[in-house]
Design a protein around this motif. Sequence first.
Motif, PDB file in Angstrom:
ATOM      1  N   ASP A 134       0.829  -1.209   0.000  1.00  0.00           N
ATOM      2  CA  ASP A 134       0.000   0.000   0.000  1.00  0.00           C
ATOM      3  C   ASP A 134       0.860   1.254   0.000  1.00  0.00           C
ATOM      4  O   ASP A 134       0.619   2.202  -0.765  1.00  0.00           O
ATOM      5  CB  ASP A 134      -0.920   0.009   1.226  1.00  0.00           C
ATOM      6  N   MET A 135       1.866   1.277   0.854  1.00  0.00           N
ATOM      7  CA  MET A 135       2.725   2.463   0.925  1.00  0.00           C
ATOM      8  C   MET A 135       3.480   2.663  -0.375  1.00  0.00           C
ATOM      9  O   MET A 135       3.644   3.799  -0.846  1.00  0.00           O
ATOM     10  CB  MET A 135       3.684   2.327   2.102  1.00  0.00           C
ATOM     11  N   ILE A 158       0.916   4.036  -2.946  1.00  0.00           N
ATOM     12  CA  ILE A 158       0.524   5.423  -2.658  1.00  0.00           C
ATOM     13  C   ILE A 158       1.649   6.387  -3.003  1.00  0.00           C
ATOM     14  O   ILE A 158       1.455   7.379  -3.720  1.00  0.00           O
ATOM     15  CB  ILE A 158       0.128   5.552  -1.174  1.00  0.00           C
ATOM     16  N   LEU A 159       2.846   6.102  -2.487  1.00  0.00           N
ATOM     17  CA  LEU A 159       3.963   7.016  -2.711  1.00  0.00           C
ATOM     18  C   LEU A 159       4.383   7.034  -4.174  1.00  0.00           C
ATOM     19  O   LEU A 159       4.690   8.104  -4.731  1.00  0.00           O
ATOM     20  CB  LEU A 159       5.141   6.618  -1.823  1.00  0.00           C
ATOM     21  N   SER A 160       4.422   5.856  -4.800  1.00  0.00           N
ATOM     22  CA  SER A 160       4.835   5.809  -6.199  1.00  0.00           C
ATOM     23  C   SER A 160       3.896   6.618  -7.069  1.00  0.00           C
ATOM     24  O   SER A 160       4.333   7.397  -7.928  1.00  0.00           O
ATOM     25  CB  SER A 160       4.886   4.350  -6.661  1.00  0.00           C
ATOM     26  N   HIS A 161       2.586   6.457  -6.850  1.00  0.00           N
ATOM     27  CA  HIS A 161       1.624   7.191  -7.667  1.00  0.00           C
ATOM     28  C   HIS A 161       1.733   8.697  -7.411  1.00  0.00           C
ATOM     29  O   HIS A 161       1.814   9.495  -8.364  1.00  0.00           O
ATOM     30  CB  HIS A 161       0.217   6.704  -7.352  1.00  0.00           C
ATOM     31  N   ASP A 182      -3.766  13.872  -1.230  1.00  0.00           N
ATOM     32  CA  ASP A 182      -4.338  12.517  -1.303  1.00  0.00           C
ATOM     33  C   ASP A 182      -3.370  11.484  -0.722  1.00  0.00           C
ATOM     34  O   ASP A 182      -3.776  10.578   0.015  1.00  0.00           O
ATOM     35  CB  ASP A 182      -4.660  12.181  -2.760  1.00  0.00           C
ATOM     36  N   ALA A 183      -2.085  11.632  -1.042  1.00  0.00           N
ATOM     37  CA  ALA A 183      -1.098  10.694  -0.508  1.00  0.00           C
ATOM     38  C   ALA A 183      -1.030  10.785   1.014  1.00  0.00           C
ATOM     39  O   ALA A 183      -0.957   9.764   1.709  1.00  0.00           O
ATOM     40  CB  ALA A 183       0.273  10.967  -1.117  1.00  0.00           C
ATOM     41  N   LEU A 226      -1.744   7.769   3.561  1.00  0.00           N
ATOM     42  CA  LEU A 226      -0.673   7.347   4.468  1.00  0.00           C
ATOM     43  C   LEU A 226      -1.114   7.450   5.920  1.00  0.00           C
ATOM     44  O   LEU A 226      -0.762   6.596   6.745  1.00  0.00           O
ATOM     45  CB  LEU A 226       0.576   8.202   4.237  1.00  0.00           C
ATOM     46  N   ARG A 227      -1.883   8.490   6.256  1.00  0.00           N
ATOM     47  CA  ARG A 227      -2.398   8.582   7.626  1.00  0.00           C
ATOM     48  C   ARG A 227      -3.297   7.397   7.939  1.00  0.00           C
ATOM     49  O   ARG A 227      -3.282   6.877   9.057  1.00  0.00           O
ATOM     50  CB  ARG A 227      -3.164   9.902   7.815  1.00  0.00           C
TER      51      ARG A 227
END
Length: 338
Positions: free
Chosen positions: A151-152, A155-158, A194-195, A199-200
């Motif tokens: 997931d991380m 999220i970060l890659s996108h 959004d990221a 992440l939160r």
Amino acid sequence: MAAQLWPFAVRDGEYGWWGYAVVVASAVPLLWRREAPLAALVLSLAATGLYDFGGEAPAQPVWYGGIVAMHAVAAHSGRRARVAALVVSIGGTVLLVGPEPAFRTVALLAAAYAMGRAAAASAERVARLARERELEAERAAERERARIARDMHDILSHAVSVMVVQAEAGPVVLRADPTRAEAAFDAIAAAGRDAMTQLRGILAVLEDDDSRAPQPTLDDLPALADQVRAAGVDVGFATGGTPLPLRPDVAVAAYRTTQEALTNVVKHASAGRADVRLDWRDDELVISITDDGRGTAAGHGGRGLIGIRERAAACGGTAHAGPRTDGRGFRVVVRLPA
């Protein structure tokens, strides 16, 4: 011991110290029946055999200590030791006492042995189940860590991909088209927000916080397409068939695989257009993401494709990726159970 001393108190007669000593000697070794069961059995039976050789004593079978010790031998000793103890005990009983008391003693020793083996089997089963639960808990924790890591990564890659593309485009259009430059900065801010929100949510899961944000689902795919459009790739979104209920993990996998595929389009494919289509079949959801980019597996990043396949497999689905048959781009197809 109390049960075997009771006849000394209730029966008439003058009893010497020998009977008391033998009863106590047959019971004391039981204190070490768990640490040294075989020694406890030998000492208890040896003391029992001396009961009738020391003067006046109440007529009673002094077998309680040996029975308890035999149970301990059966429950805690190795196979050879316990079988040898059973054979020697029964053989000695048959040879040294009369037929009637021998039959009773043998029956009691055999019953104690059987109960001891049953207790040992039950303890082994409980221990095995406990070990299996521990292993399953460890595997579940590993799966959860892997899911959170995926997931991380997604999220970060996108988010970073969208932000990098917009940041690179911003200076180019800043003088020529201020309106597009402003839109680029808005897209960077939206991707960052959004990221941070997602992440939160993940960090709240790690902290076991009840206020954690919900995981994204199919309903969030149109917003994801809008983010990619802001990065400069024209994204089409379409659905076919009648929507079916999805398990929560499948719904998250549908979003994340689509997100990773579109991230690859932005980062690697040099594509001008991508199309996302959701097709509902009888028992599955088929998600296809196609683009008009370079159309090679290398152009889409090997690690991202591995993550897509792992996510699909984790919830019982499959994923395939490769160049389009017409040679004008790349295609990712994900099949998930519905």
